[in-house]
Structure formats: C-alpha cells, structure tokens
Design an enzyme around this catalytic site. Structure first.
Site, short mmCIF file in Angstrom:
data_model
loop_
_atom_site.label_atom_id
_atom_site.label_comp_id
_atom_site.label_asym_id
_atom_site.label_seq_id
_atom_site.Cartn_x
_atom_site.Cartn_y
_atom_site.Cartn_z
N ARG A 1 -28.74 11.00 -42.87
CA ARG A 1 -28.61 11.87 -44.04
C ARG A 1 -27.14 11.95 -44.44
O ARG A 1 -26.24 11.90 -43.59
CB ARG A 1 -29.12 13.29 -43.72
CG ARG A 1 -30.64 13.42 -43.70
CD ARG A 1 -31.20 13.29 -45.11
NE ARG A 1 -32.64 13.56 -45.18
CZ ARG A 1 -33.58 12.63 -45.09
NH1 ARG A 1 -33.22 11.37 -44.87
NH2 ARG A 1 -34.86 12.96 -45.19
N GLU B 1 -26.55 12.72 -54.27
CA GLU B 1 -27.22 11.48 -54.66
C GLU B 1 -27.78 11.58 -56.08
O GLU B 1 -28.44 12.57 -56.40
CB GLU B 1 -28.34 11.16 -53.68
CG GLU B 1 -27.83 10.93 -52.27
CD GLU B 1 -28.92 10.69 -51.24
OE1 GLU B 1 -28.61 10.24 -50.13
OE2 GLU B 1 -30.10 10.98 -51.56
N HIS C 1 -30.53 5.31 -50.70
CA HIS C 1 -31.48 6.12 -49.95
C HIS C 1 -32.87 5.48 -50.04
O HIS C 1 -33.87 6.11 -50.39
CB HIS C 1 -31.52 7.56 -50.49
CG HIS C 1 -32.04 8.55 -49.50
ND1 HIS C 1 -31.64 9.86 -49.47
CD2 HIS C 1 -32.95 8.42 -48.50
CE1 HIS C 1 -32.28 10.51 -48.51
NE2 HIS C 1 -33.07 9.64 -47.91
#
Length: 294
Positions: free
Chosen positions: A239, A268, A287
């Site tokens: 993360r 993000e 991601h």
C-alpha cells in the site's frame, strides 16, 4: 437485488461476469471509474443498492451509514487489503462484509519479480531510451546471491519470497506475526527471520508486501532509510501509505536510494509533475498488480 460495483479490475471485465450476475438475479451498476469513487458520491448512491463490491474506495462509516439508511445489507472488498474499509461500522450497522483472503498472491508476486529485474538491469529505462533513438549500454547488477528483505509474509510475501529463493537470492522475512520459535519450517526452507529494521543495512532490495495499519504506516521513513545501505532499491506492492514519500524523494535525490518500483502510491493517481513520477530509473505501476484475466 441490485449491487454497485466500484472495483476497476472487475469493471474492466464486466462482460465476463454479466451472465453469472444474471444467473443469481442480480441487477448491477458498473460506473466508469479510474481508481476510486469519492465519499460524497458513494453516500449519494449507496442507499439505492442492496450490495456493494468495493475497490479501493473510501468505505468509511459515513458511507456505510448512508447505505444503511437505505437498502444496503452486504458488501465485499475485492482483494486482500482492507485498510480503506471500516469493518467496525459495518458490524455496528449490521451490514455483512468480508474480503477475499489468500487471493492474488501469485499474480502480485509475478509483478514484483518484473520490478526487481527491471531495477537490477534498468530494462524499463533502456526501453524508454531506445524508443527515442538512443542506444544505452547500462551496467546492471547480478541478482544471484543478493540480499533481500521481504516485509510481510502473508499470501503475497510468501509467493514473492519463494520466487526470490528460486532465483538464488538470500531472503530475510520481516513479519511481527512470526516468532523465531514458530519459524522453523521457513528457516529450513532457506529463509531467515529478523525484526524490522534489524539487518536492513545489509539488504540490496527491500520488498513491501504487508498490509497498511497503524504500526506499518510509513514503515519506510527518514530514520529507516538512513539505516539502509547506499544504493538500496525499494519495491512496494503493498500500500502507498507504507512509505513516507517525502523521505523517499529525499533518499532518491541524494542517491542513498538507487531507485524504486512503486505499484501503489499515497495518493492515486500520483501527481505527474512529482519528482517520484519523473525519476528516470524508477518504475511506476497503477495499483494493478493483481489484475489478470485468470
């Protein structure tokens, strides 16, 4: 029953799920989402749905309270990480919820291996230069016998470690849930065990594979970077919040850190003008490490 789907990997393959959803008489909405929906938008929408398949959205108490004021009865967190989901709020509101544990470890570790090879041999940098007419000859580093630290030994960490070991690297596991006494099977498997940040000064690469929690937040910071060896390379497939990006930027600027591979970020998508995004030898993901057709 009607469900809201906000998980980008599922949304991008929604046609594959359509017949299964219809088989169980599930009507659904699949909005066009780049990464996440806002808390405000979710609060507006969720009261109209019986269920919710969650991505990395802000699944907060406010959101669940709004849903519970309407029809919301159940939710699923796509994937393993649950740092964005308020499970206690669901319990208080009697909303049934679960994640999908022990999924995607193999897929994420595949990406992690592409990152370590890319950082070791500058393959991504070379690719970018060849595309604009240059022909660089960069001396990389050999991966055999390199010392690797893997932070987190869940499904992803175990898959990463086994691949690294198969490539003849020396792997040290950092995971507070394991004790030296209970670690015999892994020691016999060729791994060593240490307490973070013990022995970090000997590591050529650091892999972050752990969940984000209060104790792991900014586990890579100014102090831990100082302990690392000159030229360390860092890979994050966990993360974004595991890394203090300001400290990471400083480490790259003074070349204490050689390069990084970031599949995840604190915010993000990241700012395209940021130093991290424009660092020439670093590798950036979206991601997306768990996302395969299989």
């Amino acid at each position: 029953m009607k469900i809201l789907i906000t998980c980008p990997p599922m949304l991008n393959m929604i046609d594959n799920f359509d017949s299964l959803l219809k088989k169980y008489n599930l009507d659904y909405d699949a909005p066009n989402i780049v990464q996440t929906m806002s808390e405000k938008k979710l609060m507006e929408m969720l009261p109209s749905y019986d269920g919710w398949i969650i991505g990395d959205d802000p699944a907060t108490r406010n959101v669940f309270e709004a849903g519970a004021s309407g029809k919301l009865r159940a939710a699923i967190k796509w994937g393993i990480g649950t740092d964005n989901v308020d499970f206690k709020a669901c319990k208080d509101l009697n909303i049934k919820i679960i994640n999908t544990p022990d999924m995607f470890g193999s897929e994420v570790s595949d990406i992690a291996i592409t990152y370590i090879i890319g950082l070791a041999r500058s393959t991504y940098y070379i690719d970018r230069k060849v595309r604009i007419g240059e022909w660089p000859k960069i001396a990389g580093i050999t991966l055999k016998d390199k010392n690797i630290g893997v932070v987190g030994f869940g499904d992803i960490g175990k898959n990463v470690a086994s691949r690294l070991k198969a490539m003849d690297m020396n792997v040290t596991i950092y995971d507070p849930s394991f004790s030296a006494e209970g670690f015999k099977e892994f020691v016999l498997g060729g791994y060593s065990l240490a307490e973070w940040p013990e022995k970090v000064e000997k590591k050529d690469f650091i892999f972050l594979c752990c969940a984000l929690s209060k104790t792991s937040h900014h586990i890579i910071n100014k102090e831990t970077i100082k302990l690392m060896k000159q030229g360390v390379r860092i890979i994050n497939v966990g993360r974004g919040g595991l890394i203090d990006e300001g400290a990471l930027e400083n480490g790259l600027k003074n070349e204490h850190i050689h390069s990084v591979a970031l599949d995840v970020f604190e915010n993000e998508p990241p700012d395209i003008k940021s130093f991290l995004v424009n660092h020439p030898f670093s590798i950036l993901g979206s991601h997306n490490a768990s996302n395969t057709i299989d």
